[in-house]
Design an enzyme around this catalytic site. Structure first.
Site, PDB file in Angstrom:
ATOM      1  CE1 TYR A 127      -3.514  15.424  -6.525  1.00 26.15           C
ATOM      2  CE2 TYR A 127      -5.185  14.708  -4.472  1.00 26.15           C
ATOM      3  CZ  TYR A 127      -4.693  15.083  -5.582  1.00 26.15           C
ATOM      4  OH  TYR A 127      -5.690  15.782  -5.978  1.00 26.15           O
ATOM      5  N   PRO A 128       0.479  10.511  -3.432  1.00 26.50           N
ATOM      6  CG  PRO A 128      -0.075   9.277  -1.749  1.00 26.50           C
ATOM      7  CD  PRO A 128      -0.710   9.732  -2.267  1.00 26.50           C
ATOM      8  CD  GLN A 188      -8.214   0.841  -3.638  1.00 34.19           C
ATOM      9  OE1 GLN A 188      -8.349   1.236  -2.364  1.00 34.19           O
ATOM     10  NE2 GLN A 188      -7.003  -0.518  -4.154  1.00 34.19           N
ATOM     11  CG  PHE A 189     -10.858   5.755  -5.438  1.00 36.04           C
ATOM     12  CD1 PHE A 189     -11.905   6.430  -5.811  1.00 36.04           C
ATOM     13  CD2 PHE A 189     -10.767   4.446  -3.989  1.00 36.04           C
ATOM     14  CE1 PHE A 189     -13.546   5.019  -5.799  1.00 36.04           C
ATOM     15  CE2 PHE A 189     -12.003   3.863  -4.062  1.00 36.04           C
ATOM     16  CZ  PHE A 189     -12.716   4.040  -4.703  1.00 36.04           C
ATOM     17  CG  HIS A 223     -13.019   7.512  -2.240  1.00 36.84           C
ATOM     18  ND1 HIS A 223     -12.556   7.871  -1.347  1.00 36.84           N
ATOM     19  CD2 HIS A 223     -12.762   6.200  -2.254  1.00 36.84           C
ATOM     20  CE1 HIS A 223     -12.077   7.255  -0.489  1.00 36.84           C
ATOM     21  NE2 HIS A 223     -11.983   6.337  -0.533  1.00 36.84           N
ATOM     22  CG  PHE A 234      -6.653   7.521  -2.791  1.00 36.92           C
ATOM     23  CD1 PHE A 234      -6.826   8.231  -1.928  1.00 36.92           C
ATOM     24  CD2 PHE A 234      -6.916   6.108  -2.681  1.00 36.92           C
ATOM     25  CE1 PHE A 234      -7.555   8.174  -1.419  1.00 36.92           C
ATOM     26  CE2 PHE A 234      -8.384   6.540  -2.060  1.00 36.92           C
ATOM     27  CZ  PHE A 234      -8.519   6.955  -1.170  1.00 36.92           C
ATOM     28  CG  LEU A 264      -2.179   0.816   1.365  1.00 39.77           C
ATOM     29  CD1 LEU A 264      -2.501   0.406   2.435  1.00 39.77           C
ATOM     30  CD2 LEU A 264      -2.092   1.863   0.613  1.00 39.77           C
ATOM     31  CB  ALA A 265       3.750   2.115  -0.961  1.00 40.03           C
ATOM     32  CD  GLU A 266      -1.897   4.858  -2.732  1.00 38.57           C
ATOM     33  OE1 GLU A 266      -0.419   5.676  -1.620  1.00 38.57           O
ATOM     34  OE2 GLU A 266      -2.107   4.387  -2.463  1.00 38.57           O
TER      35      GLU A 266
HETATM   36  C1  TPP Z   1      -2.853   6.849   0.129  1.00 34.08           C
HETATM   37  C2  TPP Z   1      -4.237   5.774  -0.244  1.00 34.08           C
HETATM   38  N1  TPP Z   1      -4.115   4.759  -0.969  1.00 34.08           N
HETATM   39  C3  TPP Z   1      -5.420   3.712  -0.861  1.00 34.08           C
HETATM   40  C4  TPP Z   1      -6.253   4.035  -0.010  1.00 34.08           C
HETATM   41  C5  TPP Z   1      -7.495   3.790  -0.986  1.00 34.08           C
HETATM   42  N2  TPP Z   1      -7.387   2.076   0.468  1.00 34.08           N
HETATM   43  C6  TPP Z   1      -8.351   2.855   1.985  1.00 34.08           C
HETATM   44  S1  TPP Z   1      -8.478   1.253   3.217  1.00 34.08           S
HETATM   45  C7  TPP Z   1      -6.890   1.024   2.268  1.00 34.08           C
HETATM   46  C8  TPP Z   1      -6.598  -0.487   3.313  1.00 34.08           C
HETATM   47  C9  TPP Z   1      -5.752   0.098   4.345  1.00 34.08           C
HETATM   48  O1  TPP Z   1      -5.331  -0.935   5.186  1.00 34.08           O
HETATM   49  P1  TPP Z   1      -4.926  -0.904   6.791  1.00 34.08           P
HETATM   50  O2  TPP Z   1      -3.952  -0.166   6.759  1.00 34.08           O
HETATM   51  O3  TPP Z   1      -3.929  -2.546   7.324  1.00 34.08           O
HETATM   52  O4  TPP Z   1      -6.230  -0.216   7.428  1.00 34.08           O
HETATM   53  P2  TPP Z   1      -7.979  -1.364   7.402  1.00 34.08           P
HETATM   54  O5  TPP Z   1      -8.971  -0.542   6.473  1.00 34.08           O
HETATM   55  O6  TPP Z   1      -7.179  -2.476   7.515  1.00 34.08           O
HETATM   56  O7  TPP Z   1      -7.791  -0.911   9.526  1.00 34.08           O
HETATM   57  C10 TPP Z   1      -7.137   1.271   1.348  1.00 34.08           C
HETATM   58  C11 TPP Z   1      -5.807   0.225   0.235  1.00 34.08           C
HETATM   59  C12 TPP Z   1      -6.295   5.219   0.679  1.00 34.08           C
HETATM   60  N3  TPP Z   1      -7.490   5.864   1.257  1.00 34.08           N
HETATM   61  N4  TPP Z   1      -5.107   5.836   0.466  1.00 34.08           N
END
Ligand code: TPP
Ligand code: TPP
Ligand code: MG
Ligand code: MG
Lengths: 356, 322, 356, 322
Positions: free
Chosen positions: B86-87, B80-81, B127, B84, B56-58
């Site tokens: 901007y990172p 994903q949206f 979003h 997201f 999870l890292a753009e």
């Molecule tokens: C920068 C960014 N990228 C992608 C997303 C989309 N997104 C929302 S929740 C999520 C997963 C988060 O997982 P985790 O940090 O484990 O938290 P959890 O939802 O399990 O509480 C993603 C990819 C986002 N909100 N922000």
């Protein structure tokens, strides 16, 4: 931090010492070649610094003091391995066979790099701190897909360790077990910031929290760096995932020729590190063990002088690019509006030619 | 009949089949098939090495994609949206867009960044953004956006074939729009604008999710006896403005419609260029209908923020009354 | 990863056990209060889920299964401590006294948050993954400047650990020794990505490479979480710098109501975790030790039902904002062009009013 | 006589003295005084808690500044060079700009982000960019830029006093420009444009580093018998366009000058708004002189990229000939 384990095979006094984990068998010829590399790299750096002073370069980032870290790791690389440098890895570029003249283009201000990274497996210099560590990781992911046994080395500084990108590179490399060696030259400074401004614990320890090993090596000991990097490369080639090397060294010069270190550090620190000079210890060792004599040293110096003179001549004669070049490589494929803009620019320039 | 989302899926599949160096990367694009199911089934068929679920890292996604491209791969990254991306902005702006120039042309980065964008789906913050202008202002990138299933199918393949980096904006609220599509051959290249409906009185210039809204506005205007020409830009950088200039020379009136805030949105550039080119043909200034200059509002009032038929026709009237 | 040390004080079967490092003295009243919190938080979550199904909320991110991690840490906080949540910390919000109705505003789509973070020391939900960990660190740096003895807690998920921002937060917190507890709820999933997609080693180990301690606690054990968080907060209050807590838990629900976990995980995994339910073990313990009886449990349930009914009524009656509100809070100070735009918008809306 | 850099330094010092909640953060701003010495001496006088050398991480700088602001501080963040702000883009775009709105006004983020911008100093890549349009397109931010020492002195203080986030662009190649300045009281508020020189034939609209170039162009034009009005916008968001509209209504001709690439640069928005407002006064379309739509070129040819007197006068001629 001084009490941390530090891999060392050649002391500042030029004594060969043993390390419990790392050893190196090195022939006289190899050692002399390393010495030659070190001298050439320093001479190159000195010349570039002089060229900057004389206005032939716009800026220069000295590698002074970091030659062993760069030559040791650079010589550990094999054909087909790929290096991702920052802007200070002149010694690695040297080992990779990059033309020193080309290296100076961006510092002169005629281009932003411009060499072909694939020619020598040496990516363009990257100025935005840390960005290249992700490129290196991605390249290594590509190597895996190609079932290649080659490896990647990613250079970065102590300051860079604070950037998100570098830590994300650790994540990706670890999760995908990418064949990349993270090589951090901890030269103790990020411009005016001492290492304590970036971390409270030695940097090599960062790795284990991301799931791969880290090791600290005497970055001024070319043999130790060579041994540790070779081992790390062998490991990543075997598919054991990334490795982190912290080369503990010192930026003996200013950050760049625009910098004034007297504002933020003590001259006396430099004196301490001069005693740990990466070149002197090899020379002393070669001489003391009778592997080289003054004739050899003189010959190396002469070679270095010759390289410097050639370099100087080529740089001074280096023409400015045609201004129209700024439009040339923005896109790989045709781009109509830009082509029109380029045409207008040509016409505009041409409009001056006939004027009195 | 196939949805826009499925059309992209089919296009991605084609590209994966055609060139083994094409690979997809992103968050949740594997088993889940992406949050919009655009990559559905592709990991099952092409494996985890070619359809890569990333951490999870753009910035990590874009940065490693650049490395993969340097190694000869053609990564297609999913963000994903819209909110997201901007990172990854540094990797896109300082690396992806500039590396070809930095290498004096010796290196190509044939990377596609897929971004589902725009509002209208009742989502929470971040979003529903339309951030195309940031990228269009960045030299070295190509920016395109599709408005219908057929374009979606072909444009994604053309984007992947491009040797330049392409930011591929997908109109998320049109993902479920359906159409029959020609899968034989593309009718246009990636960067051509298209006159969707001819008209004589005024030109609506638009792209992405707003295309359908403009077509609806055109239908309503027709009942009021006004004939609007609708142009789908398709490519935002480079812009293909010949059809637009020709249209404005014919109609003398132009309204630009997009969801992004108007201040420094695409409409600003379009207005400036059209005015310069068609100065003597214009019977009114080019007007802009866009998002307001505020953060994207909460879902319950987003309909007020988004350009709709009424707001478009209001601008049309203002143009005629000018 | 199952063999890692895990602080536990109450087993899934409701047995009190000892941990070599952490202990807790807890009165019956306190324990019953914790139980009540857990039940209320779950009931709140269930109601919100139902409201979403019925179209009253646009989206809901369930906290199901993570109640102990949230209530345990939330109850460890003292007056004046400040929490920086993600979008799932409903249990912490509960402990901090945030009005549950307000919490649902952004999920209903009437605002993007909108409560006053300073009222309860509970910052607005942050959707962009990881961003809030830096805010938390900065806030903690502010506390230091104010010579306050308050502490900050930064919540984030396992997936978030991969983001650059989170790692930069570790760097800043460590370098400045900021009084912040990093509280990671490792619920094993980031939407469809299992924890192995983010790290190869347990997350709590990430901390030591940044120079501060990390500990893993059974995130489904409210007592252990309370004890570990209290200790961590005490430590940061003493000026010993940041601490990392990994609460090992499980996302028992879908990622959000838009998600479909059947696509990517086995139903049987859920069954395993149901046996580790954070509420059941407290109930069993209370009952078995005779600290509470069925009257108490019924009373708590009744309270929960009442809260849910009130919540439901308030949500269903919650009006949409005036569309003009979107202009209201863009700037704190006057902004002439936006004021004009707002005026035009008002006039435009008004133009419809008189139409037939 | 005081340089622009020293004027900012003096302004920062004033703000630090006036309000103990003001603090400076950035890379190398302490002992070194910043790479341009703008913060020289401030750490020595105000201590390391108020003039904070940060780790090397721009997102970290902005993110922690937001936290500090939530705690009641007024952080002034230095970004070392324009090209290094992108790692902080997410914190700026998704957090800094939106938090006041997210909190329905219950939270302010009075943060100033100082960015030395623009070219002309012979620097290497990433050190010469003009990226103001990215930020000006972002609702919730205020964008200002000074062009002379007096404005520098006052505007930095006004920016710090603002309860909204302000991106403060400093024209780095004018850091060494000197002037006598009035330190008694500011003559303008932060967001007012200023007519620097009156003229009757054409309006030059500009800001930041290009102001001096435009003033030079005006002098040359004068010798050719053309009278140009020069307007320094000072604030890019919000724009103060009343003086611009008034001027264009007088002259009928306008040329916008900035260093940023023209495509979606400030000139696009200005052109669109001016055309809409002054449609019947314009004798020629608004023309734009800016950077070309390419990555900032290497130093040895940057003079060709940057708008200079010749290019401005060329546009002036084209406007008259239109
Ligand atoms: C920068 C960014 N990228 C992608 C997303 C989309 N997104 C929302 S929740 C999520 C997963 C988060 O997982 P985790 O940090 O484990 O938290 P959890 O939802 O399990 O509480 C993603 C990819 C986002 N909100 N922000
Ligand atoms: C993202 C980014 N921020 C700031 C800079 C400005 N800058 C150039 S070098 C440098 C210090 C780098 O320190 P370190 O990583 O230790 O490498 P060293 O220069 O010591 O080799 C800084 C802050 C930059 N190039 N990129
Ligand atoms: Mg360094
Ligand atoms: Mg998770």
């Amino acid at each position: 931090m001084a009490q941390e384990r530090l891999v060392q095979l050649l002391t500042p006094e030029g004594e060969r010492v043993e390390d419990p984990e790392y050893s190196i068998e090195i022939s006289t010829e190899e050692l002399k070649a390393l010495y030659r590399d070190l001298v050439m790299v320093r001479r190159f750096d000195v010349e570039a610094t002089a060229l900057q002073r004389q206005g032939e370069l716009g800026l220069w980032a000295q590698s002074l003091g970091q030659e062993a870290a760069q030559v040791g790791s650079g010589r550990a690389l094999e054909q087909g391995d790929y290096a991702f440098p920052t802007y200070r890895e002149h010694g690695v570029a040297w080992c990779k066979g990059v033309d020193p003249v080309q290296l100076l283009g961006m510092f002169r201000g005629v281009n932003h790099g411009g060499w072909d990274p694939n020619e020598n497996g040496f990516q363009l210099y990257t100025i935005v701190i840390g960005a290249q560590t992700l490129h290196a990781t991605g390249y290594a992911m590509g190597l895996m897909r190609d079932k290649s046994d080659r490896a990647v080395i990613a250079y970065f500084g102590d300051g860079a360790s604070s950037q998100g990108d570098v830590n994300e590179a650790f994540v990706f490399a670890s999760v995908f077990q990418a064949p990349v060696v993270f090589f951090c030259q901890n030269n103790q400074w990020a411009i005016s910031q001492p290492i304590e401004g970036q971390t409270r614990v030695p940097l090599y320890r960062r790795a284990s929290g991301f799931g791969f090993p880290g090791i600290r090596v005497d970055g001024n000991d070319v043999l130790a760096v060579l041994a540790v990097t070779r081992e790390a490369l062998a490991k990543v080639r075997r598919g054991e995932g990334p490795t982190f090397i912290e080369a503990f060294t010192y930026r003996m010069g200013a950050h760049t020729t625009s910098d004034d270190p007297s504002r933020y550090r003590l001259a006396s620190d430099l004196e301490v590190w001069k005693l740990k000079d990466p070149i002197e210890r090899v020379k002393v060792h070669l001489a003391r063990t009778g592997q080289a004599d003054s004739v050899f040293f003189a010959e190396v110096n002469a070679q270095a002088e010759e390289m410097a003179a050639t370099l100087r001549a080529k740089i001074i004669g280096m023409p400015d690019p045609d201004p129209d070049e700024m439009f040339a490589h923005v896109y790989a494929e045709p781009h109509a509006p830009l082509a029109r803009e380029r045409e207008e620019f040509k016409n505009y320039l041409a409009s001056f030619v006939d004027q009195p | 009949m196939i949805t826009l989302a499925k059309a992209i899926n089919a296009g991605l599949r084609k590209s994966l089949e055609k060139d083994s160096h094409v690979l997809l990367m992103g968050e949740d694009i594997g088993k889940l098939g992406g949050v919009f199911r655009v990559t559905e089934g592709l990991q099952a068929d092409f494996g985890t090495e070619r359809v890569v679920d990333t951490p999870l890292a753009e910035s990590g996604i874009l940065g490693t994609a650049i490395g993969l491209a340097l190694r000869g791969y053609r990564p297609v990254c999913e963000i994903q949206f819209d909110g997201f991306v901007y990172p990854a902005f540094d990797q896109i702006t300082s690396q992806l867009s500039k590396m070809h120039a930095r290498a004096l042309g010796k290196v190509n980065l044939p990377i596609v960044v897929r971004i589902p964008y725009g509002g209208g789906i009742g989502a929470v913050e971040h979003h529903s953004e339309s951030n195309e202008a940031y990228f269009a202002h960045t030299a070295g990138l190509r920016i395109v956006t599709c408005s219908n299933p057929e374009d979606a199918y072909w444009m994604i393949q053309q984007a992947i074939d491009s040797d330049d980096p392409v930011i591929f904006f997908e109109p998320k609220r049109r993902y479920w729009d359906k159409a029959d599509i020609n899968m034989e051959a593309p009718s246009l290249d990636l960067h051509s604008a298209k006159v969707l409906q001819e008209g004589t009185d005024l030109t609506l210039i638009t792209y992405g999710p707003s295309v359908r809204t403009c077509l609806e506005a055109r239908r309503v205007a027709e009942t009021e006896g006004k004939s609007l020409e609708v142009i789908d830009l398709r490519s935002l950088s480079p812009l293909d403005l010949e059809p637009v200039f020709a249209s404005i020379e014919k109609t003398g009136h132009g309204v630009i419609v997009h969801e992004a805030p108007t201040f420094l949105g695409m409409g600003a550039e379009l207005s400036a260029q059209i005015t310069q080119e068609c100065f003597y043909s214009l019977e009114a200034p080019i007007l802009r209908v866009g998002g307001y200059n505020v953060p994207y509002p909460p879902a319950r009032i987003e309909d007020h923020y988004l350009p709709d038929v009424d707001r478009i026709l209001d601008a049309v009237d203002r143009s005629f009354e000018f």
